[in-house]
Every structure is written in C-alpha cells, then in structure tokens.
Write an enzyme that holds these catalytic residues in place. Structure first.
Site, PDB file in Angstrom:
ATOM      1  N   GLU A 102      -8.230  -7.377   4.044  1.00 41.03           N
ATOM      2  CA  GLU A 102      -7.078  -6.530   4.404  1.00 41.03           C
ATOM      3  C   GLU A 102      -7.540  -5.094   4.592  1.00 41.03           C
ATOM      4  O   GLU A 102      -8.466  -4.644   3.920  1.00 41.03           O
ATOM      5  CB  GLU A 102      -6.040  -6.552   3.271  1.00 41.03           C
ATOM      6  N   ASP A 106      -0.211  -2.056   0.271  1.00 39.81           N
ATOM      7  CA  ASP A 106       0.728  -0.991  -0.075  1.00 39.81           C
ATOM      8  C   ASP A 106       1.648  -1.537  -1.178  1.00 39.81           C
ATOM      9  O   ASP A 106       1.296  -1.514  -2.358  1.00 39.81           O
ATOM     10  CB  ASP A 106       1.470  -0.611   1.211  1.00 39.81           C
TER      11      ASP A 106
END
Ligand code: 5GP
Length: 182
Positions: A102, A106
């Site tokens: 990734e 978040d």
C-alpha cells in the site's frame, strides 16, 4: 523548503527522494530476509502504490511475483453497507505467501473491508507493507507488518499519491501547506 502548486493548493516538501529511496531499499532488505526461498506474491494496490511497488520490486533479490489490483467501493444494501471489490485479482491465493503493498494507510477502512476477501482464499500467510501510515487517523485497526514512515494526519502528495489527479509524478513526498488546511 521547496513547494509545489497543484490545482488551487500549495504543498511543502516533507520527505526527500533520497530519504524515500533509502527506506524503500531498507524495506526490501527486510522482505528479502523474511521471504528467502518462499516465492511470495506481492499485490500492489493501485493507483497510489505503483511507484513504491516498482522501486521496492527492483531491490528484491528473491524469487517473487507481483500483481496490481484496483479497489472499487460501492454502496450495497442497508445490511451489507459499503462493498469493496478488487479489480484485476486473478491470482489463486490459496496456500501462497501474500504481501500487500500500500502507498498509505489512513483510517484503515479500505484494507479492513478488503482483507476478509483475501483471507477467504486461504493464503498460507498474509502480510501488509505500507510506505506511509497515519497512525493518529486510525479508525479501523488492521495488522500492518511493516511501515516505511509513520506520518502526521495531514494530506500528502507525490511518489504515486495524487491531489485530484495531479502530483503522482513527483519524486518527493509533499505535505499540504498550513495556510491551505481547511
Ligand atoms: P483509508 O482511510 O481507507 O486507510 O485510506 C484510503 C485511501 O485514501 C488511501 O489508499 C489513499 O488512496 C487515500 N489517502 C488517504 N490519505 C491520503 C493522503 O494524505 N494523500 C493522498 N493523496 N491520498 C490519501
């Protein structure tokens, strides 16, 4: 400090190209050790991770495969909530050592919703590697195995990450300037 302007917003340099490259090489070194003699399948999540995945892959000295997938989410029924589908996931993950790549984690929501789909295919092992992690923003805790940089909860662009389509080509990572934070 170098700044860039993308659309209506200004971004300040945050991580230099050298700093990023050093970290990517370091992460690859760890993976070379962890997966020696195991032929892992890397799954890079598009669009943002294309640059990270490409640089990391060049540092791998082990036998390794890579696939690129895109995640799309849509609203299901009231009971199913948001549904995530993976576009381009054609590999059979059964009994494979899978490594998710990734660009940024978040809130953790995307991976939290996607991971059960991967586990369903019964890989032998499943690890998550992210270049950036906004630890303070976590709402959906997921098991991340390797983090390149733990960063504050501020919007970043560059090195594959965009602001409304722009900025992916930048070699550095930039943070939204204080004056533009709403
Ligand atoms: P999540 O909240 O599900 O962990 O993050 C989902 C996605 O939001 C990330 O894969 C990335 O595409 C996007 N995202 C989150 N934070 C940022 C950021 O600071 N900059 C950019 N460009 N994208 C972000």
């Amino acid at each position: 400090m170098t700044t860039v302007k993308l659309h209506d917003k200004t971004f300040d340099t945050y991580l230099s190209s050298e700093t990023i490259q050093q970290k990517v090489a370091e992460l690859a070194g760890i993976l070379n050790k962890e997966y020696a003699d195991r032929r892992p399948l890397f799954i890079a999540i598009l669009n943002g991770s294309f640059m990270f995945a490409s640089d990391l892959f060049k540092h791998l000295t082990i036998d390794a495969e890579i696939s690129f997938i895109k995640l799309a989410s849509y609203r299901g029924t009231k009971s199913t909530g948001r549904i995530i589908t993976a576009i381009g996931l054609e590999d059979d993950l059964f009994d494979r050592d899978v490594v998710i790549l990734e660009d940024i984690v978040d809130t953790g929501r995307t991976l939290h919703e996607f991971l059960p789909k991967l586990h369903h295919q019964q890989p032998k092992s499943l690890k998550i590697v992210t270049l950036l992690h906004k630890a303070e923003a976590t709402q959906f805790p997921i098991p991340i195995d390797h983090v390149g940089f733990s960063i504050p909860d501020k919007f970043v662009v560059g090195y594959g990450l965009d602001y409304d389509g722009l900025g992916r080509n930048l070699k550095e990572i930039y943070q939204l300037a204080e004056k533009d934070i709403e």
